[in-house]
Design an enzyme around this catalytic site. Structure first.
Site, PDB file in Angstrom:
ATOM      1  N   HIS A   1       7.782   0.840   6.658  1.00  0.00           N
ATOM      2  CA  HIS A   1       6.924   1.285   5.523  1.00  0.00           C
ATOM      3  C   HIS A   1       5.447   1.801   6.180  1.00  0.00           C
ATOM      4  O   HIS A   1       4.242   1.049   5.830  1.00  0.00           O
ATOM      5  CB  HIS A   1       6.546   0.134   4.485  1.00  0.00           C
TER       6      HIS A   1
ATOM      7  N   CYS B   1      13.269   3.611   3.690  1.00  0.00           N
ATOM      8  CA  CYS B   1      13.643   2.347   3.654  1.00  0.00           C
ATOM      9  C   CYS B   1      14.977   2.343   2.956  1.00  0.00           C
ATOM     10  O   CYS B   1      15.763   2.914   3.786  1.00  0.00           O
ATOM     11  CB  CYS B   1      12.755   1.401   2.618  1.00  0.00           C
TER      12      CYS B   1
ATOM     13  N   GLU C   1       3.775   4.104   5.066  1.00  0.00           N
ATOM     14  CA  GLU C   1       3.061   4.348   3.878  1.00  0.00           C
ATOM     15  C   GLU C   1       2.341   3.344   3.189  1.00  0.00           C
ATOM     16  O   GLU C   1       1.547   3.591   2.341  1.00  0.00           O
ATOM     17  CB  GLU C   1       3.981   5.347   2.907  1.00  0.00           C
TER      18      GLU C   1
END
Length: 306
Positions: A236, A144, A238
């Site tokens: 994202h 990011c 994750e």
């Protein structure tokens, strides 16, 4: 093979309960194996949540991983207990002073993307980190804002403000099926997005980078920077199942204008439990990254960066 974590780190219990193989440093030292050494430069305010998210993905690989937590030297976090930071983290200054090297380094995002890069209070030290990776890290993964910051530092690529927050789960196309980082990926996939800025695919590619994943709604997602042995992911994978919900609930509670995250809740109804539709690709991406490190990194870590 397991990921090596201190037994009193919160992630140790979290991952153990989830069935992830975790090993204490004492046990790891008895193994006649050269572990893959991965650092996490954690710029996020909620340090423990972020540790758990990345340790979960890194620990799912079949290799023994030595996971190291790193912080900026002078920036003081206000959202994580000082005792946790003192016990489990080393500052970048401490790490750099030892001359030690890493097979991989993850640089997280930070909720500061609307601030110009040069006005971030630790920007000067972060630039030192980026340069240090070129001689002390085999492969770097910027996430990011961390990925945008690397692209800006190395190539001068600008980040552009959005007129509204890109927030939700968006379809992405696999633009490079032959890439080893996308081994096992579908032709398209859903990825969580939460940001107020973007980088343009045309500007990234004009600077010599390769777009691996792209969304018609939110732009480039995963970019390879071969010149600097780096990957940049602007979204994202994750995230936990409830991370977007937590962000949405926080903004609603504080009275901030926020849209319901797109394509996230069943029937777009925030009263329903969100479903995770990206976890398998998250494991594929980070597992492929670890495999590429394993295939290419020198056995003698002193040779990294030479």
């Amino acid at each position: 093979m397991p990921i090596t974590l201190p037994e009193n780190l919160p992630a140790f219990d979290v991952l153990s309960r989830e069935g992830v193989m975790v090993m204490s440093p004492t046990r790891a030292q008895s193994q006649e194996i050269r572990p893959i050494r991965i650092g996490l430069l954690n710029l996020m305010p909620k340090k423990i949540q972020t540790e758990n998210q990345f340790a979960r993905l890194i620990g799912a690989t079949p290799l023994q991983i030595d996971f190291q937590l790193i912080k900026m030297s002078d920036h003081v976090t206000r959202n994580t207990a000082a005792e946790h930071m003192e016990e489990f983290y080393r500052s970048f200054g401490e790490v750099a002073a030892t001359g030690e090297k890493f097979d991989g380094l993850i640089i997280t995002g930070a909720p500061i993307e609307q601030i110009p890069f040069e006005e971030v209070d630790y920007w000067s030290e972060l630039q030192q980190v980026f340069e240090w990776t070129q001689s002390h890290v085999f492969s770097t993964f910027g996430v990011c804002w961390g990925g945008m910051a690397m692209a800006h530092h190395f190539h001068g690529v600008a980040k552009h403000p959005l007129d509204h927050k890109a927030f939700g789960c968006f379809r992405h196309r696999n633009c490079a099926p032959a890439s080893p980082y996308l081994r096992g990926f579908s032709d398209d996939l859903l990825i969580p997005v939460s940001r107020w800025t973007e980088m343009k695919r045309s500007e990234l590619e004009a600077a010599g980078m390769l777009t691996l994943l792209h969304s018609d709604d939110t732009g480039p997602c995963l970019v390879e920077d071969r010149a600097h042995r780096a990957l940049y992911v602007f979204n994202h994978l994750e995230y936990d199942s409830t991370t977007l919900k937590e962000e949405y609930d926080r903004d609603i509670a504080s009275g901030k204008p926020i849209n319901v995250p797109a394509n996230y809740y069943p029937q777009n109804d925030p009263s329903q439990t969100p479903t995770n539709r990206w976890k398998s690709h998250a494991h594929l991406l980070y597992g492929n990254w670890i495999n590429e490190i394993y295939q290419g990194t020198p056995y003698d870590m002193a040779e990294i960066g030479l």
